[in-house]
Design a protein around this motif. Structure first.
Motif, short mmCIF file in Angstrom:
data_model
loop_
_atom_site.label_atom_id
_atom_site.label_comp_id
_atom_site.label_asym_id
_atom_site.label_seq_id
_atom_site.Cartn_x
_atom_site.Cartn_y
_atom_site.Cartn_z
N GLN A 118 0.81 -1.06 0.05
CA GLN A 118 -0.03 -0.06 -0.02
C GLN A 118 0.93 1.35 0.09
O GLN A 118 0.56 2.36 -0.66
CB GLN A 118 -0.85 -0.02 1.17
N CYS A 119 2.13 1.27 0.75
CA CYS A 119 2.92 2.29 0.69
C CYS A 119 3.49 2.58 -0.74
O CYS A 119 3.45 3.74 -1.25
CB CYS A 119 4.20 2.04 1.81
N ALA A 120 3.78 1.53 -1.45
CA ALA A 120 4.42 1.60 -2.76
C ALA A 120 3.24 2.15 -3.62
O ALA A 120 3.62 2.98 -4.55
CB ALA A 120 4.77 0.10 -3.13
N GLN A 121 1.99 1.58 -3.47
CA GLN A 121 1.05 2.10 -4.28
C GLN A 121 0.91 3.72 -4.46
O GLN A 121 0.72 4.45 -5.10
CB GLN A 121 -0.28 1.59 -3.82
N GLY A 122 0.85 4.23 -2.99
CA GLY A 122 0.74 5.68 -2.75
C GLY A 122 2.00 6.30 -3.33
O GLY A 122 1.64 7.45 -3.94
#
Length: 432
Positions: A118-122
């Motif tokens: 999720q961090c990578a997606q953001g």
């Protein structure tokens, strides 16, 4: 009401429409409060001084551009007093869940992988923004908030974010997660966020604070990272995850993958980690006490599906050290150097302090001010520690001798005064 390029609505909010409840932490700038606005919980971020206005404007400008499920939502802002009104994260920061909760919450490898995805997606969304992409520059667990019982991650704190086209040499970010090209003063790109992400991946898998074994100040960590030190590899970690992690923290930014590649790799890996949507059993704790962190502790095994860590007194020591640093920084910013010297000169005149004592006290005061303190030694270097120990002994001997000299000077002054009284004014108890 303004519609941003991202398509989200951004409001000019009236202060009287907000019911403030309690302070819950602080970010790059200002204090964060929990509040209620239009019947829902929100976080409001205020500024404490005019010096913080620039960071406030940066965060306002950058957050108004974004609209992504893994980035904290900005509802609007107030002009008087100046504040941001944002989405409230009821589960607090990822950092607190990892290290500060009491008792600590259990989470699985699936949760750890999901948070990093999720961090990578953001971040991939930020890097792909048009016409100007964004670099966060301060990616770390204290700036990653959790909602939905700990299953959804939101990136926050954009007070240091900048346009990717800008030529950057500012040392934004925190030492334990900071890419070497940032603190080395080199021009850097969005790949500095990739480096930070690699450190975060290691941290959530091990549930350890990065670079704890180094200790000392942030400069010790920076020096170690500059020389190639990275967190220790994790026993039994699957090879694809280890390869991704080590590529992300490569010394050369060009050798690191893009955040889009990181996102795609993590998406492929997630099929081996089911159950990431299982809500966590979270202890009752302050919701967003984002106190920042200093580096800490060693690595463990990846074999267990439930990730735990032993609680230690290091957390309280860490919080105390932060308090001491903030006090010193506050003292440094509020009392100019010339005022310190004037204070001691006044003490000399008022209380007849000897010049020697006056100078010694000025030196002591200067060393208590943050910017005048010498750098801490590097614990991993025998030569550095030997020099440090030698300096300690020399300082102790110096202070001992100087204290004895000061006592003898005071004794000499008393004897002269007594001699003066006896010789010139034998009939009086003292000279007039």
């Amino acid at each position: 009401m303004v519609e941003t390029p991202a398509g989200c609505l951004f409001e000019d909010i009236q202060r009287e429409d907000i019911q403030v409840e309690a302070a819950v932490g602080r970010g790059t700038f200002g204090v964060v409060f929990k509040a209620v606005w239009k019947g829902k919980d929100v976080a409001i971020k205020t500024i404490e001084s005019e010096n913080e206005r620039n960071a406030f404007l940066v965060e306002l400008r950058q957050l108004s551009r974004v609209n992504h499920p893994n980035i904290v939502k900005l509802y609007g802002s107030c002009d008087n007093p100046v504040c941001l009104v944002m989405e409230y994260a009821e589960c607090g920061s990822l950092y607190n869940l990892l290290h500060s909760a009491d008792p600590q919450a259990h989470y699985t490898a699936s949760h750890a992988m999901s948070w990093c995805l999720q961090c990578a997606q953001g971040v991939a969304y930020l890097h792909a923004m048009k016409p100007k992409a964004l670099i966060h520059r301060d990616l770390k667990p204290p700036n990653l908030l959790l909602v939905a019982r700990g299953t959804v991650l939101k990136i926050c704190d954009f007070g240091t974010a900048c346009d990717i086209q800008t030529c950057m040499t500012n040392n934004k970010g925190s030492a334990a997660w900071m890419a070497p090209e940032v603190f080395e003063g080199s021009n850097y790109s969005e790949k500095c966020d990739v480096f930070s992400w690699g450190i975060i991946l290691w941290e959530v898998i091990t549930r350890k604070k990065p670079f704890d074994e180094i200790g000392g100040s942030a400069f010790c960590i920076m020096w170690a990272v500059h020389r190639g030190t990275r967190p220790p590899l994790i026993r039994d970690l699957p090879e694809p995850i280890e390869t991704l992690m080590t590529r992300c923290w490569d010394k050369k930014p060009s050798q690191r993958p893009s955040m889009e590649q990181v996102k795609n790799t993590m998406s492929d890996l997630m099929k081996y980690f089911p159950g990431s949507d299982e809500p966590l059993s979270l202890p009752h704790q302050p919701s967003a006490n984002r106190s920042g962190s200093s580096p800490a502790t060693s690595t463990g095994s990846y074999a267990d599906s439930t990730i735990n860590s032993n609680k230690s007194d290091e957390n309280s020591e860490h919080r105390n050290s932060i308090g001491r640093e903030e006090t010193l920084k506050s003292f440094d910013s509020k009392i100019p150097l010339q005022n310190i010297i004037l204070i001691f000169i006044w003490l000399k005149i008022r209380f007849s302090i000897t010049l020697h004592t006056l100078l010694l006290n000025i030196l002591t005061a200067l060393l208590s001010v943050h910017c005048f303190q010498p750098l801490a030694p590097c614990p991993n270097s025998k030569e550095s520690m030997a020099v440090f120990e030698q300096h300690i002994r020399m300082a102790q001997d110096y202070l001992k001798v100087q204290s004895e000299i000061d006592q003898l000077l005071q004794r000499k002054g008393n004897l002269l005064l007594s001699f003066c009284s006896d010789f010139y004014c034998p009939a009086q108890s003292h000279c007039t």
